[in-house]
Scaffold this motif. Structure first.
Motif, PDB file in Angstrom:
ATOM      1  N   ALA A 171      -9.364   8.387 -11.501  1.00 32.54           N
ATOM      2  CA  ALA A 171      -8.173   8.784 -12.258  1.00 32.54           C
ATOM      3  C   ALA A 171      -6.907   8.184 -11.646  1.00 32.54           C
ATOM      4  N   ILE A 172      -6.845   8.181 -10.331  1.00 31.16           N
ATOM      5  CA  ILE A 172      -5.656   7.615  -9.667  1.00 31.16           C
ATOM      6  C   ILE A 172      -5.542   6.127 -10.012  1.00 31.16           C
ATOM      7  N   THR A 173      -6.685   5.463 -10.064  1.00 31.82           N
ATOM      8  CA  THR A 173      -6.686   4.034 -10.397  1.00 31.82           C
ATOM      9  C   THR A 173      -6.118   3.797 -11.790  1.00 31.82           C
TER      10      THR A 173
ATOM     11  N   SER B 109       0.871  -1.178   0.000  1.00 36.35           N
ATOM     12  CA  SER B 109       0.000   0.000   0.000  1.00 36.35           C
ATOM     13  C   SER B 109       0.902   1.220   0.000  1.00 36.35           C
ATOM     14  N   LEU B 110       0.702   2.053  -0.992  1.00 38.36           N
ATOM     15  CA  LEU B 110       1.539   3.245  -1.147  1.00 38.36           C
ATOM     16  C   LEU B 110       0.750   4.444  -0.642  1.00 38.36           C
ATOM     17  N   VAL B 111       1.273   5.094   0.370  1.00 39.27           N
ATOM     18  CA  VAL B 111       0.559   6.234   0.956  1.00 39.27           C
ATOM     19  C   VAL B 111       1.187   7.516   0.431  1.00 39.27           C
ATOM     20  N   ILE B 112       0.374   8.308  -0.244  1.00 40.40           N
ATOM     21  CA  ILE B 112       0.856   9.582  -0.763  1.00 40.40           C
ATOM     22  C   ILE B 112       0.110  10.698  -0.023  1.00 40.40           C
TER      23      ILE B 112
ATOM     24  N   VAL C 255      -7.858   1.800  -4.626  1.00 37.00           N
ATOM     25  CA  VAL C 255      -7.504   3.153  -4.164  1.00 37.00           C
ATOM     26  C   VAL C 255      -8.471   3.598  -3.070  1.00 37.00           C
ATOM     27  N   THR C 256      -7.927   4.021  -1.954  1.00 36.90           N
ATOM     28  CA  THR C 256      -8.745   4.513  -0.840  1.00 36.90           C
ATOM     29  C   THR C 256      -8.239   5.893  -0.492  1.00 36.90           C
ATOM     30  N   GLN C 257      -9.130   6.815  -0.193  1.00 38.11           N
ATOM     31  CA  GLN C 257      -8.586   8.066   0.320  1.00 38.11           C
ATOM     32  C   GLN C 257      -9.350   8.588   1.510  1.00 38.11           C
ATOM     33  N   GLY C 258      -8.729   9.480   2.199  1.00 34.93           N
ATOM     34  CA  GLY C 258      -9.385  10.002   3.381  1.00 34.93           C
ATOM     35  C   GLY C 258      -8.686  11.236   3.881  1.00 34.93           C
TER      36      GLY C 258
ATOM     37  N   ALA D 296      -4.817  12.145   2.484  1.00 31.64           N
ATOM     38  CA  ALA D 296      -3.899  11.094   2.038  1.00 31.64           C
ATOM     39  C   ALA D 296      -4.619  10.167   1.079  1.00 31.64           C
ATOM     40  N   VAL D 297      -3.860   9.641   0.132  1.00 33.10           N
ATOM     41  CA  VAL D 297      -4.415   8.598  -0.724  1.00 33.10           C
ATOM     42  C   VAL D 297      -3.597   7.338  -0.503  1.00 33.10           C
ATOM     43  N   ILE D 298      -4.309   6.221  -0.414  1.00 32.27           N
ATOM     44  CA  ILE D 298      -3.638   4.934  -0.213  1.00 32.27           C
ATOM     45  C   ILE D 298      -3.870   4.100  -1.477  1.00 32.27           C
ATOM     46  N   ILE D 299      -2.790   3.801  -2.173  1.00 29.12           N
ATOM     47  CA  ILE D 299      -2.907   3.003  -3.397  1.00 29.12           C
ATOM     48  C   ILE D 299      -2.465   1.575  -3.064  1.00 29.12           C
TER      49      ILE D 299
END
Ligand code: BTN
Length: 252
Positions: free
Chosen positions: A76-78, A63-66, A118-121, A132-135
């Motif tokens: 779009a991130i996906t 999981s990549l946290v940006i 992709v999850t964000q919060g 943050a976005v978690i890919i």
């Protein structure tokens, strides 16, 4: 391992889910810079739409946290991330018949070899607000077989090529791809990645049935739009764009 874009790389032997762990760490304010969480094995890997993701050793589960306030469009991130995962595998096997199935699956011939979630919060505390976005990325690399319930639809790079790939090396290439392409994505958004997707589009020209919100649509997949929606030419020749769908069946 070192990555400029992900200064913090954390490796784990076994976790429930790196995606879950990333959320917990963000909530607890443990993550303060772009971070890659990588596990050898997940006991409760999560797939899209709440499905289970089989994560035995041999795959890359990360999981990549940006930490980036401007990354807001999940669809779009996906597409962007799918692009980079596809590119990364091609880096190791340039002649592999790899494609991307909208929105997020990387296919090796007709089976899924990688998936993206992709999850964000917004992780707020009384003092800070941290978007943050978690890919979440799962790549089937060295597994020799899969449980019967998914063996018809899933494959690994090893099953297809009979070659072992060093997972750490592949991770390194993947993180480098993210670092290289991030400035482009951040400034130009998806436009740079649409052509790439359309070149490797698994669904292109296929007759498909889309199930969404309890309705069904039949038509021909015609690539993706500038915003990453799936374009379908319906049976009555009208064009419809889908931002998300519940299910896609390929009819022909
Ligand atoms: C899909 O359904 O295609 C998405 C699969 C995403 C799996 C990855 S593996 C690493 C990360 N941790 C999880 O629990 N899920 C994602």
């Amino acid at each position: 391992m070192h990555s400029q874009f992900f200064p913090n790389i954390r490796l784990y032997r076994t976790v429930e889910s790196t995606q879950h762990l990333a959320k917990q760490m963000l909530k607890q304010w443990i993550i303060t810079e772009n971070t890659a969480l990588v596990a050898k094995r997940q006991t409760a890997g999560i797939g899209r739409r709440g499905s289970k993701w089989v994560s035995s050793p041999g795959g890359l589960w990360c999981s990549l946290v940006i930490l980036e306030p401007d990354l807001t469009d999940n669809a779009a991130i996906t597409i962007w991330a799918g692009n980079l995962v596809h590119r990364t595998i091609l880096n190791f096997f340039p002649a592999a018949p790899l494609s991307i199935k909208w929105p997020n699956d990387v296919f090796y011939s007709d089976k899924k070899v990688a998936g993206i979630l992709v999850t964000q919060g917004n992780y707020n505390s009384p003092h800070k607000n941290q978007p943050a976005v978690i890919i979440g990325i799962g790549i089937n690399i060295n597994q020799k077989k899969f449980p019967p319930e998914i063996s018809e639809v899933a494959t690994s790079i090893r099953i297809e090529t009979s070659k072992r790939t060093k997972i750490g090396k592949l991770l390194h290439v993947l993180l480098t791809e993210f670092g290289k392409s991030y400035p482009l994505y951040a400034s130009k958004k998806l436009s740079m990645f649409i052509d790439y997707f359309n070149t490797y589009d698994y669904l292109r020209s296929r007759l498909i049935r889309i199930s969404h919100n309890k309705r069904e649509y039949i038509g021909r997949a015609s690539g993706i739009s500038d915003s990453g929606s799936l374009i379908v030419q319906l049976s009555d020749n009208t064009i419809r764009e889908f931002v998300s769908v519940d299910k896609i069946d390929i009819l022909h």
